[in-house]
Design a protein around this motif. Structure first.
Motif, PDB file in Angstrom:
ATOM      1  N   VAL A  40       0.910  -1.168  -0.075  1.00 33.75           N
ATOM      2  CA  VAL A  40       0.040   0.000  -0.064  1.00 33.75           C
ATOM      3  C   VAL A  40       0.865   1.364  -0.135  1.00 33.75           C
ATOM      4  O   VAL A  40       0.423   2.368  -0.508  1.00 33.75           O
ATOM      5  CB  VAL A  40      -0.917   0.066   1.088  1.00 33.75           C
ATOM      6  N   LEU A  41       2.019   1.029   0.550  1.00 38.69           N
ATOM      7  CA  LEU A  41       2.831   2.491   0.638  1.00 38.69           C
ATOM      8  C   LEU A  41       3.179   2.948  -0.965  1.00 38.69           C
ATOM      9  O   LEU A  41       2.999   4.227  -0.938  1.00 38.69           O
ATOM     10  CB  LEU A  41       4.247   2.169   1.117  1.00 38.69           C
ATOM     11  N   PRO A  42       3.665   2.267  -1.745  1.00 42.38           N
ATOM     12  CA  PRO A  42       3.611   2.862  -2.995  1.00 42.38           C
ATOM     13  C   PRO A  42       2.371   3.250  -3.737  1.00 42.38           C
ATOM     14  O   PRO A  42       2.099   4.244  -4.495  1.00 42.38           O
ATOM     15  CB  PRO A  42       4.267   1.953  -4.147  1.00 42.38           C
ATOM     16  N   LEU A  43       1.081   2.688  -3.238  1.00 42.02           N
ATOM     17  CA  LEU A  43      -0.111   3.302  -3.574  1.00 42.02           C
ATOM     18  C   LEU A  43      -0.294   4.602  -3.170  1.00 42.02           C
ATOM     19  O   LEU A  43      -1.228   5.350  -3.598  1.00 42.02           O
ATOM     20  CB  LEU A  43      -1.248   2.322  -3.225  1.00 42.02           C
ATOM     21  N   VAL A  44       0.482   5.295  -2.328  1.00 41.50           N
ATOM     22  CA  VAL A  44       0.181   6.514  -1.910  1.00 41.50           C
ATOM     23  C   VAL A  44       0.375   7.509  -3.024  1.00 41.50           C
ATOM     24  O   VAL A  44      -0.325   8.239  -3.385  1.00 41.50           O
ATOM     25  CB  VAL A  44       0.999   6.894  -0.756  1.00 41.50           C
ATOM     26  N   CYS A  45       1.480   7.357  -3.795  1.00 43.03           N
ATOM     27  CA  CYS A  45       1.682   7.987  -5.020  1.00 43.03           C
ATOM     28  C   CYS A  45       0.640   7.617  -6.132  1.00 43.03           C
ATOM     29  O   CYS A  45      -0.036   8.733  -6.859  1.00 43.03           O
ATOM     30  CB  CYS A  45       3.149   7.499  -5.735  1.00 43.03           C
ATOM     31  N   TYR A  46       0.135   6.313  -6.157  1.00 39.47           N
ATOM     32  CA  TYR A  46      -0.840   6.206  -7.142  1.00 39.47           C
ATOM     33  C   TYR A  46      -2.357   6.750  -6.707  1.00 39.47           C
ATOM     34  O   TYR A  46      -2.728   7.413  -7.741  1.00 39.47           O
ATOM     35  CB  TYR A  46      -1.263   4.752  -7.020  1.00 39.47           C
ATOM     36  N   PHE A  47      -2.490   6.978  -5.587  1.00 36.85           N
ATOM     37  CA  PHE A  47      -3.900   7.600  -5.169  1.00 36.85           C
ATOM     38  C   PHE A  47      -3.786   9.101  -5.287  1.00 36.85           C
ATOM     39  O   PHE A  47      -4.752   9.619  -5.666  1.00 36.85           O
ATOM     40  CB  PHE A  47      -4.201   7.085  -3.630  1.00 36.85           C
ATOM     41  N   ALA A  48      -2.601   9.768  -5.070  1.00 35.48           N
ATOM     42  CA  ALA A  48      -2.554  11.050  -5.015  1.00 35.48           C
ATOM     43  C   ALA A  48      -2.750  11.352  -6.690  1.00 35.48           C
ATOM     44  O   ALA A  48      -3.389  12.649  -6.807  1.00 35.48           O
ATOM     45  CB  ALA A  48      -1.200  11.529  -4.620  1.00 35.48           C
ATOM     46  N   LEU A  49      -2.167  10.880  -7.472  1.00 41.35           N
ATOM     47  CA  LEU A  49      -2.344  10.988  -9.020  1.00 41.35           C
ATOM     48  C   LEU A  49      -3.833  10.529  -9.499  1.00 41.35           C
ATOM     49  O   LEU A  49      -4.016  11.392 -10.132  1.00 41.35           O
ATOM     50  CB  LEU A  49      -1.318  10.067  -9.693  1.00 41.35           C
ATOM     51  N   ALA A  50      -4.182   9.402  -8.898  1.00 44.33           N
ATOM     52  CA  ALA A  50      -5.398   8.966  -9.517  1.00 44.33           C
ATOM     53  C   ALA A  50      -6.632  10.001  -8.989  1.00 44.33           C
ATOM     54  O   ALA A  50      -7.579  10.330  -9.758  1.00 44.33           O
ATOM     55  CB  ALA A  50      -5.829   7.591  -8.874  1.00 44.33           C
ATOM     56  N   VAL A  51      -6.551  10.463  -7.776  1.00 43.76           N
ATOM     57  CA  VAL A  51      -7.484  11.379  -7.503  1.00 43.76           C
ATOM     58  C   VAL A  51      -7.440  12.788  -8.192  1.00 43.76           C
ATOM     59  O   VAL A  51      -8.660  13.246  -8.785  1.00 43.76           O
ATOM     60  CB  VAL A  51      -7.360  11.670  -5.834  1.00 43.76           C
ATOM     61  N   ALA A  52      -6.257  13.090  -8.465  1.00 41.85           N
ATOM     62  CA  ALA A  52      -5.964  14.418  -9.064  1.00 41.85           C
ATOM     63  C   ALA A  52      -6.359  14.348 -10.488  1.00 41.85           C
ATOM     64  O   ALA A  52      -6.865  15.249 -11.507  1.00 41.85           O
ATOM     65  CB  ALA A  52      -4.730  14.835  -8.906  1.00 41.85           C
ATOM     66  N   HIS A  53      -6.174  13.256 -11.280  1.00 40.14           N
ATOM     67  CA  HIS A  53      -6.697  12.814 -12.614  1.00 40.14           C
ATOM     68  C   HIS A  53      -7.692  11.866 -12.866  1.00 40.14           C
ATOM     69  O   HIS A  53      -7.763  11.045 -13.803  1.00 40.14           O
ATOM     70  CB  HIS A  53      -5.376  12.767 -13.117  1.00 40.14           C
TER      71      HIS A  53
END
Length: 141
Positions: A40-53
């Motif tokens: 889940v830790l690398p998913l922090v980057c994913y979620f930040a990007l996914a929410v923004a886009h």
């Protein structure tokens, strides 16, 4: 922000890969990797990007179309989202391989190179691991 999140996705996962590859028999590795939250830790980057886009992401994945996916992946946000997704799921797969190898008695010196392969080319790493796992299962008494 997109470039920074892209840049941080792999370094966030690197310590976990290093533990599994270089310190596979250390008790701390097993304890740390036992947490299901590790990927889940690398998913922090994913979620930040996914929410923004999210609009672009949803459009690309809700009705898969090669041209649309190509356009999405060709954008900085799309490439960063896909990269962070890939990093997290490769780590998820590597974690499973690490514990499966321990459970099946597959030696660490055989698994560590496969984990390195999985970092770069996870489909190949998975197939190699499954071949090794199958051979181990068939050779077990």
């Amino acid at each position: 922000m997109t470039g920074q999140l892209f840049t941080w996705a792999f370094p966030i996962a690197t310590p976990f890969w290093a533990l599994m590859i270089f310190l596979p028999t250390w008790r701390g590795t097993r304890r740390i990797m036992a947490s299901p939250w590790v990927p889940v830790l690398p998913l922090v980057c994913y979620f930040a990007l996914a929410v923004a886009h999210f609009g672009e992401l949803w459009q690309a994945v809700s009705r898969p179309d090669l041209a649309q996916l190509q356009a999405f992946a060709g954008s900085p946000a799309g490439a960063a989202i896909l990269w962070a997704h890939l990093i997290a799921f490769d780590l998820f797969l590597g974690r499973w391989m690490f514990f499966e190898a321990r459970e099946r008695g597959i030696p660490w010196w055989l698994v560590s190179p496969v984990l390195v392969l999985t970092i770069f080319l996870s489909p190949f790493g998975l197939v190699v691991f499954l071949v090794i796992r199958t051979a181990r299962i068939r050779s077990a008494p």
